[in-house]
Design a protein around this motif. Structure first.
Motif, PDB file in Angstrom:
ATOM      1  N   VAL A  15      -2.731 -59.473 -33.341  1.00  0.00           N
ATOM      2  CA  VAL A  15      -1.522 -58.681 -33.156  1.00  0.00           C
ATOM      3  C   VAL A  15      -1.661 -57.898 -31.855  1.00  0.00           C
ATOM      4  CG1 VAL A  15      -0.094 -56.820 -34.077  1.00  0.00           C
ATOM      5  CG2 VAL A  15      -1.118 -58.504 -35.632  1.00  0.00           C
ATOM      6  N   ALA A  16      -0.684 -58.052 -30.970  1.00  0.00           N
ATOM      7  CA  ALA A  16      -0.755 -57.448 -29.637  1.00  0.00           C
ATOM      8  C   ALA A  16       0.445 -56.548 -29.386  1.00  0.00           C
ATOM      9  CB  ALA A  16      -0.815 -58.532 -28.569  1.00  0.00           C
ATOM     10  N   LEU A  17       0.186 -55.407 -28.775  1.00  0.00           N
ATOM     11  CA  LEU A  17       1.247 -54.502 -28.314  1.00  0.00           C
ATOM     12  C   LEU A  17       1.252 -54.488 -26.796  1.00  0.00           C
ATOM     13  CD1 LEU A  17       3.319 -52.145 -28.506  1.00  0.00           C
ATOM     14  CD2 LEU A  17       1.361 -50.594 -28.707  1.00  0.00           C
ATOM     15  N   VAL A  18       2.422 -54.690 -26.206  1.00  0.00           N
ATOM     16  CA  VAL A  18       2.590 -54.629 -24.757  1.00  0.00           C
ATOM     17  C   VAL A  18       3.633 -53.560 -24.451  1.00  0.00           C
ATOM     18  CG1 VAL A  18       3.152 -55.881 -22.649  1.00  0.00           C
ATOM     19  CG2 VAL A  18       2.051 -57.087 -24.545  1.00  0.00           C
ATOM     20  N   THR A  19       3.212 -52.451 -23.853  1.00  0.00           N
ATOM     21  CA  THR A  19       4.175 -51.412 -23.475  1.00  0.00           C
ATOM     22  C   THR A  19       4.850 -51.807 -22.162  1.00  0.00           C
ATOM     23  OG1 THR A  19       2.538 -50.095 -22.255  1.00  0.00           O
ATOM     24  CG2 THR A  19       2.801 -49.647 -24.616  1.00  0.00           C
ATOM     25  N   GLY A  20       6.078 -51.358 -21.985  1.00  0.00           N
ATOM     26  CA  GLY A  20       6.831 -51.794 -20.811  1.00  0.00           C
ATOM     27  C   GLY A  20       6.989 -53.301 -20.810  1.00  0.00           C
ATOM     28  N   GLY A  21       7.190 -53.865 -21.994  1.00  0.00           N
ATOM     29  CA  GLY A  21       7.134 -55.318 -22.149  1.00  0.00           C
ATOM     30  C   GLY A  21       8.458 -56.044 -22.098  1.00  0.00           C
ATOM     31  N   SER A  22       9.531 -55.353 -21.744  1.00  0.00           N
ATOM     32  CA  SER A  22      10.844 -56.003 -21.778  1.00  0.00           C
ATOM     33  C   SER A  22      11.222 -56.691 -20.477  1.00  0.00           C
ATOM     34  CB  SER A  22      11.933 -54.973 -22.142  1.00  0.00           C
ATOM     35  OG  SER A  22      12.016 -53.976 -21.143  1.00  0.00           O
ATOM     36  N   LYS A  23      10.423 -56.487 -19.412  1.00  0.00           N
ATOM     37  CA  LYS A  23      10.772 -57.109 -18.133  1.00  0.00           C
ATOM     38  C   LYS A  23       9.555 -57.106 -17.213  1.00  0.00           C
ATOM     39  CE  LYS A  23      12.644 -52.655 -16.602  1.00  0.00           C
ATOM     40  NZ  LYS A  23      13.866 -51.925 -16.201  1.00  0.00           N
ATOM     41  N   GLY A  24       9.695 -57.772 -16.080  1.00  0.00           N
ATOM     42  CA  GLY A  24       8.654 -57.760 -15.045  1.00  0.00           C
ATOM     43  C   GLY A  24       7.322 -58.287 -15.528  1.00  0.00           C
ATOM     44  N   ILE A  25       6.253 -57.688 -15.011  1.00  0.00           N
ATOM     45  CA  ILE A  25       4.921 -58.189 -15.359  1.00  0.00           C
ATOM     46  C   ILE A  25       4.593 -57.917 -16.825  1.00  0.00           C
ATOM     47  CG2 ILE A  25       4.114 -57.945 -12.982  1.00  0.00           C
ATOM     48  CD1 ILE A  25       2.432 -55.549 -13.923  1.00  0.00           C
ATOM     49  N   GLY A  26       5.197 -56.887 -17.406  1.00  0.00           N
ATOM     50  CA  GLY A  26       4.966 -56.632 -18.823  1.00  0.00           C
ATOM     51  C   GLY A  26       5.427 -57.790 -19.673  1.00  0.00           C
ATOM     52  N   LEU A  27       6.620 -58.292 -19.402  1.00  0.00           N
ATOM     53  CA  LEU A  27       7.142 -59.435 -20.145  1.00  0.00           C
ATOM     54  C   LEU A  27       6.319 -60.686 -19.870  1.00  0.00           C
ATOM     55  CD1 LEU A  27       9.181 -60.824 -21.947  1.00  0.00           C
ATOM     56  CD2 LEU A  27      10.745 -60.957 -19.996  1.00  0.00           C
ATOM     57  N   ALA A  28       5.920 -60.887 -18.626  1.00  0.00           N
ATOM     58  CA  ALA A  28       5.102 -62.057 -18.292  1.00  0.00           C
ATOM     59  C   ALA A  28       3.790 -62.052 -19.068  1.00  0.00           C
ATOM     60  CB  ALA A  28       4.827 -62.093 -16.785  1.00  0.00           C
ATOM     61  N   MET A  29       3.149 -60.888 -19.156  1.00  0.00           N
ATOM     62  CA  MET A  29       1.883 -60.796 -19.882  1.00  0.00           C
ATOM     63  C   MET A  29       2.094 -60.970 -21.382  1.00  0.00           C
ATOM     64  SD  MET A  29      -0.160 -57.852 -17.693  1.00  0.00           S
ATOM     65  CE  MET A  29       1.143 -56.616 -17.864  1.00  0.00           C
ATOM     66  N   CYS A  31       4.421 -62.785 -22.762  1.00  0.00           N
ATOM     67  CA  CYS A  31       4.636 -64.226 -22.971  1.00  0.00           C
ATOM     68  C   CYS A  31       3.316 -64.988 -22.968  1.00  0.00           C
ATOM     69  CB  CYS A  31       5.565 -64.776 -21.901  1.00  0.00           C
ATOM     70  SG  CYS A  31       7.280 -64.249 -22.062  1.00  0.00           S
ATOM     71  N   ALA A  32       2.414 -64.621 -22.064  1.00  0.00           N
ATOM     72  CA  ALA A  32       1.113 -65.290 -22.001  1.00  0.00           C
ATOM     73  C   ALA A  32       0.357 -65.124 -23.308  1.00  0.00           C
ATOM     74  CB  ALA A  32       0.297 -64.733 -20.837  1.00  0.00           C
ATOM     75  N   LEU A  33       0.400 -63.928 -23.886  1.00  0.00           N
ATOM     76  CA  LEU A  33      -0.257 -63.696 -25.171  1.00  0.00           C
ATOM     77  C   LEU A  33       0.413 -64.503 -26.278  1.00  0.00           C
ATOM     78  CD1 LEU A  33      -0.753 -59.811 -24.997  1.00  0.00           C
ATOM     79  CD2 LEU A  33      -2.416 -61.587 -24.427  1.00  0.00           C
ATOM     80  N   GLU A 226       3.398 -65.305 -13.181  1.00  0.00           N
ATOM     81  CA  GLU A 226       2.525 -66.222 -13.919  1.00  0.00           C
ATOM     82  C   GLU A 226       1.059 -66.080 -13.524  1.00  0.00           C
ATOM     83  OE1 GLU A 226       6.667 -67.774 -13.804  1.00  0.00           O
ATOM     84  OE2 GLU A 226       5.272 -67.035 -12.296  1.00  0.00           O
ATOM     85  N   ASP A 227       0.793 -65.511 -12.348  1.00  0.00           N
ATOM     86  CA  ASP A 227      -0.591 -65.342 -11.907  1.00  0.00           C
ATOM     87  C   ASP A 227      -1.357 -64.354 -12.788  1.00  0.00           C
ATOM     88  OD1 ASP A 227      -0.556 -67.087  -9.655  1.00  0.00           O
ATOM     89  OD2 ASP A 227       0.536 -65.575  -8.510  1.00  0.00           O
ATOM     90  N   LEU A 228      -0.650 -63.562 -13.578  1.00  0.00           N
ATOM     91  CA  LEU A 228      -1.305 -62.605 -14.464  1.00  0.00           C
ATOM     92  C   LEU A 228      -1.625 -63.191 -15.830  1.00  0.00           C
ATOM     93  CD1 LEU A 228       0.857 -59.499 -13.592  1.00  0.00           C
ATOM     94  CD2 LEU A 228      -1.558 -59.798 -13.060  1.00  0.00           C
ATOM     95  N   ALA A 229      -1.118 -64.384 -16.120  1.00  0.00           N
ATOM     96  CA  ALA A 229      -1.292 -64.956 -17.460  1.00  0.00           C
ATOM     97  C   ALA A 229      -2.760 -65.207 -17.792  1.00  0.00           C
ATOM     98  CB  ALA A 229      -0.489 -66.254 -17.575  1.00  0.00           C
TER      99      ALA A 229
END
Length: 257
Positions: A15-29, A31-33, A226-229
């Motif tokens: 189970v993962a929590l991503v803050t600021g996850g609705s756009k930008g690099i937060g969303l990209a990360m 998605c990778a998870l 995608e480079d952050l995935a």
């Protein structure tokens, strides 16, 4: 060699929590998870953005949900983590990402600018990290990934408050890694250079600025989301169990020049 002992990069059952996850690099990360099997909860202050993103990701087969929260508000942060535990019974991964920037020369920075950036970028990281750590200590395992920046370690004009906040994140990462290691909690930071996102798109339209940024890298380009995935999945997975207290620069070689 017994290859069965090799760790997996998969995140099934996590189970993962991503803050600021609705756009930008937060969303990209996020998605990778999710692509690698994690149940992902994204948070931000804007419920409408969160709802739209979660619907889109669920339609693509990822297990996404959302919680609205302001990371600068301790009560909202604690409620967010408590809600995750109530629904999922665990919190295995935190991507501590929510942040902002106000670019001004030193002599033009208002006290309110400083407070706004430091409250979001540093206090917010602290509050969410603290709340997540309390649960991870109970579990005796967890992965905390703080999102820093190359500006936490290099100087650049008009970045007074932002650079101060990111330097603080680097130090928090090291302190937390030392303090939480007895509980099998790994704490690392990812420090990107400039990444193409909707937030940076307008700023990067300046041709001279764009050339300067590209020229500072070894790979002669600006980073893609995608480079952050790969770095995020690595640090969130069992493959990084001997890595803690590190700041991983994802910068095209910028800080190595």
């Amino acid at each position: 060699m017994n290859i069965s002992n090799f760790p997996s990069f998969r995140l099934d059952g996590k189970v993962a929590l991503v803050t600021g996850g609705s756009k930008g690099i937060g969303l990209a990360m996020a998605c990778a998870l999710g692509i690698n099997g994690a149940k992902v909860i994204i948070s931000s202050r804007k419920a409408d953005e969160l709802q739209k993103v979660v619907e889109e990701m669920n339609n693509q087969g990822l297990d996404f949900s959302w919680i609205q929260a302001d990371v600068t508000n301790k009560e909202q942060v604690d409620n967010m983590v408590n809600e995750i535990i109530e629904h999922h019974g665990q919190l295995d991964i935190l991507v501590n990402n929510a942040g902002m920037n106000i670019r001004k020369p030193l002599v033009e920075v208002e006290e309110s600018d400083w407070d706004k950036v430091l409250n979001t970028n540093l206090k917010g990281i602290f509050l969410v990290g603290q709340a997540a750590a309390k649960q991870m200590i109970k579990q005796k395992n967890g992965k905390i990934i703080n999102i820093s920046s190359i500006l936490g370690g290099i100087g650049m004009p008009s970045q007074t408050s932002y650079a101060a906040s990111k330097g603080g994140i680097n130090q928090l990462t090291k302190v937390w890694a030392s303090e939480l290691s007895p509980y099998n909690i790994h704490v690392n930071a990812v420090a990107p250079a400039y990444i193409k996102t909707p937030m940076t798109a307008t700023w990067l339209q300046d041709e001279q600025r764009y050339k300067e940024i590209v020229g500072n890298t070894m790979v002669n380009r600006i980073g893609d989301q995608e480079d952050l995935a790969g770095p995020i999945v690595f640090l969130a997975s069992g493959a990084s169990n001997y890595v803690t207290g590190q700041v991983l620069h994802v910068d095209g070689g910028w800080t190595a020049k």
